[in-house]
Design an enzyme around this catalytic site. Structure first.
Site, PDB file in Angstrom:
ATOM      1  N   TYR A 135       0.786  -1.293  -0.004  1.00 45.73           N
ATOM      2  CA  TYR A 135      -0.027  -0.118   0.179  1.00 45.73           C
ATOM      3  C   TYR A 135       1.013   1.203  -0.031  1.00 45.73           C
ATOM      4  O   TYR A 135       0.379   2.301  -0.155  1.00 45.73           O
ATOM      5  CB  TYR A 135      -0.932  -0.162   1.080  1.00 45.73           C
ATOM      6  CG  TYR A 135      -2.203  -1.124   0.862  1.00 45.73           C
ATOM      7  CD1 TYR A 135      -1.420  -2.212   0.926  1.00 45.73           C
ATOM      8  CD2 TYR A 135      -3.286  -0.919   1.119  1.00 45.73           C
ATOM      9  CE1 TYR A 135      -2.638  -3.373   0.672  1.00 45.73           C
ATOM     10  CE2 TYR A 135      -4.373  -1.830   0.913  1.00 45.73           C
ATOM     11  CZ  TYR A 135      -3.956  -3.285   0.721  1.00 45.73           C
ATOM     12  OH  TYR A 135      -4.748  -4.146   0.626  1.00 45.73           O
ATOM     13  N   LYS A 182       2.891 -14.503   5.524  1.00 50.52           N
ATOM     14  CA  LYS A 182       3.275 -15.289   4.417  1.00 50.52           C
ATOM     15  C   LYS A 182       4.799 -15.530   4.490  1.00 50.52           C
ATOM     16  O   LYS A 182       5.364 -15.422   3.297  1.00 50.52           O
ATOM     17  CB  LYS A 182       2.883 -14.753   3.219  1.00 50.52           C
ATOM     18  CG  LYS A 182       2.658 -15.588   1.853  1.00 50.52           C
ATOM     19  CD  LYS A 182       1.728 -16.930   2.268  1.00 50.52           C
ATOM     20  CE  LYS A 182       1.908 -17.808   0.912  1.00 50.52           C
ATOM     21  NZ  LYS A 182       1.075 -18.986   1.062  1.00 50.52           N
ATOM     22  N   ASP A 215      -2.680 -17.931   4.602  1.00 56.47           N
ATOM     23  CA  ASP A 215      -3.695 -18.714   3.892  1.00 56.47           C
ATOM     24  C   ASP A 215      -4.570 -19.880   4.783  1.00 56.47           C
ATOM     25  O   ASP A 215      -5.710 -19.732   4.802  1.00 56.47           O
ATOM     26  CB  ASP A 215      -3.240 -19.262   2.732  1.00 56.47           C
ATOM     27  CG  ASP A 215      -1.684 -19.910   2.761  1.00 56.47           C
ATOM     28  OD1 ASP A 215      -0.993 -19.443   3.622  1.00 56.47           O
ATOM     29  OD2 ASP A 215      -1.415 -20.891   1.971  1.00 56.47           O
ATOM     30  N   ASP A 239      -6.222  -6.390   5.287  1.00 58.00           N
ATOM     31  CA  ASP A 239      -7.293  -5.797   4.366  1.00 58.00           C
ATOM     32  C   ASP A 239      -8.157  -6.864   3.931  1.00 58.00           C
ATOM     33  O   ASP A 239      -9.422  -6.744   4.085  1.00 58.00           O
ATOM     34  CB  ASP A 239      -6.740  -5.309   2.967  1.00 58.00           C
ATOM     35  CG  ASP A 239      -7.678  -4.214   2.370  1.00 58.00           C
ATOM     36  OD1 ASP A 239      -8.811  -4.262   2.835  1.00 58.00           O
ATOM     37  OD2 ASP A 239      -7.454  -3.767   1.319  1.00 58.00           O
ATOM     38  N   ASP A 243     -12.076  -7.954   5.937  1.00 57.12           N
ATOM     39  CA  ASP A 243     -13.543  -8.106   5.393  1.00 57.12           C
ATOM     40  C   ASP A 243     -13.918  -9.352   5.495  1.00 57.12           C
ATOM     41  O   ASP A 243     -15.154  -9.501   5.661  1.00 57.12           O
ATOM     42  CB  ASP A 243     -13.260  -7.639   3.865  1.00 57.12           C
ATOM     43  CG  ASP A 243     -13.266  -6.227   3.314  1.00 57.12           C
ATOM     44  OD1 ASP A 243     -12.975  -5.630   4.342  1.00 57.12           O
ATOM     45  OD2 ASP A 243     -13.977  -5.762   2.344  1.00 57.12           O
TER      46      ASP A 243
END
Ligand code: NAD
Length: 486
Positions: A135, A182, A215, A239, A243
């Protein structure tokens, strides 16, 4: 100081009503805060669509910025990012300008809101790093057909977000904190968050800490979300995960958030301007009301915060809900707001509001060179070349250019996979090659003139667009190997 008062002793808050449904939900939340007995010195300022229309491409005018500099606390409605005006989001501008590095997104099962997860007792917080990572928005087309986005992660940024996550856990009486990364693939960037988390965790012996690959975290959040209490993660992962978690408890109408920094805090719903609902008195104001509850806790108004939270849960439990929950039997936004106000002082029967202590904001060394190396040297460089030839043709050419120089071509990779020399990979190559040169004598430090001299020879025959030095910091390689590189 987390906040300031005016001459009358009222706590000052910059309020930005925002666009679309913003003004109506912010007004509803303000009405509830007043009804709960808290008078604040609201300073109303603008940002978003109306400001873009005035021709200001940042969407945030100077009078809003100076108000925030003075109050340090913002309560805001959603802001639209209109296509065709400035291309920067006013939301991101606000978060970045005031370095609100921590995005706190709590979700918990809402009484009376039926979802596939009802009855499981979901009650967790995502603590998302808010200003770094992909970002940072540093992107380049490296060839006409290959784009790059830099993923920047700093140790200082990791330390701030990890400490904040632990402090959120302490403030809310939580028992567990998980770090989702990750790091198995991105060992230096995502790995930095994992390593920082593992280094700081022993300072919080009362908390159970664990690392989870992101994941798997997404998978576990859908299978068994009740196992999580606090999850700390990098910007992009956060992010997406946050959600997902708002989807678990009934949607965006129930997802509040706080953007916390060392100097400024911004409280807002996760949702956007919902333009289809604007002015129709139908929107679910819960997310903004609960963001207001987070604002009150930041202002040390803990009693009023818990009264409002209890009243929201009591209203939902007793069957008050807006259209997004169910169309049949739903009430307007104003009626829902009135239902919450009518229940101030009541407690829900089937859920308990958490006790909150003030969040102790972490203090970390402000120095730009937050991490200082004991030793470092340059051992080679990666030069990125645009070329349509085969790996063998390019490799032979670069081998020849390095003859009789202190450097040798170690390997060439294409999108991270080694393709020269001696590759058996079935890589579908594009015209973007990372060509790694290393010193023949590994004991010396690569001087810039030596590097420039080889680069000049390469540039005479090939189009290069990017160069990255290979460093060794404190005796360890400060770069990763390509897939297939030994
Ligand atoms: P959105 O959140 O506005 O809407 C997504 C969907 O959720 C829509 O169907 C909407 O009606 C519904 N919804 C959202 N909030 C709701 C609520 N409180 N109650 C009931 N239903 C609700 O997202 P979008 O449509 O992608 O974006 C619209 C605008 O908002 C864009 O300009 C976007 O840039 C902006 N936006 C701003 C913020 C922010 O200010 N923090 C966040 C997201 C999007």
């Amino acid at each position: 100081m987390r906040y300031f008062t005016n001459q009358a002793g009222l706590k000052r808050v910059t309020v930005i009503p925002g666009d679309g449904v913003g003004p109506e939900v912010i007004a509803a939340a303000r009405r509830i805060i007043e009804a709960a007995g808290v008078s604040l010195a609201w300073e109303e300022r603008q940002a978003g669509a109306s400001v873009f229309l005035r021709g200001l491409p940042s969407g945030v005018p100077p009078e809003t910025i100076s108000s925030i500099h003075e109050t340090r606390v913002v309560f805001k409605g959603p802001l639209a990012t209109p296509v065709g005006f400035g291309e920067k989001s006013a939301n991101v501008t606000l978060r970045k300008l005031f370095e609100t590095y921590g995005n706190i997104r709590p979700v918990r099962e809402m009484p009376g809101v039926i979802t596939p997860f009802s009855g499981r007792g979901i009650d967790l917080v995502i603590v998302r790093e808010n200003v770094e990572d992909l970002y940072a928005g540093i992107e380049h087309m490296q060839t006409p057909g290959v784009a790059q986005c830099l993923k920047l992660i700093s140790r200082k940024g990791c330390e701030k977000i990890v400490r904040l996550a632990f402090e959120v856990a302490v403030a809310e009486g939580r028992r567990k904190v998980a770090c989702a990364t990750k790091a198995n693939i991105m060992k230096l960037t995502e790995g930095l968050l994992k390593r920082t988390f593992e280094e700081i965790a022993p300072e919080y012996p009362g908390l159970e800490t664990s690392h989870i690959i992101v994941d798997n975290c997404a998978h576990q959040l859908v299978r068994e979300p009740e196992q999580f209490e606090v999850i700390v993660t990098t910007n992009m992962n956060g992010d997406i995960l946050s959600d997902l978690t708002s989807g678990l408890i009934g949607g965006l109408g129930f997802a509040p958030s706080a953007n916390l920094g060392s100097e400024v805090a911004i409280f807002e719903a996760v949702h956007g301007t919902a333009p289809g609902y604007a002015g129709r008195d139908l929107i679910n104001p819960t997310a903004v009301i609960l963001s207001g509850v987070m604002l009150l806790r930041h202002l040390d108004e803990h009693v009023a915060a818990s009264r409002i939270e209890n009243a929201v849960f009591a209203a939902l439990e007793q069957g008050a809900y807006t259209r997004d929950v169910r169309a049949s039997g739903s009430i307007s936004m104003t009626a829902f707001t009135d239902a919450v106000i009518a229940r101030l002082g009541q407690k829900p029967e089937r859920c308990v509001v958490r006790e909150h202590r003030p969040i102790r904001l972490p203090e970390v060394d402000a120095a730009a060179d937050f991490v200082r190396a004991r030793s470092r040297r340059t051992v080679g460089f990666d030069v990125f070349i645009e070329s349509a030839v085969t790996p063998d043709e390019l490799g032979r050419s670069l081998d020849r250019l390095a003859v009789e120089t202190p450097l040798r071509l170690k390997m060439i990779s294409n999108r991270g996979t080694k393709v020269y020399p001696d590759s058996i990979a079935l890589t579908d190559c594009v015209d973007h090659w990372r060509c790694r040169f290393v010193l023949r004598d590994p004991a010396v430090d690569l001087a810039d003139p030596v590097l420039f001299s080889l680069l000049q020879r390469v540039a005479a025959e090939h189009r290069w667009m990017h160069l990255e030095k290979l460093a060794e910091i404190d005796g360890a390689p400060a770069y990763t190997r390509a897939q297939g590189e030994d």
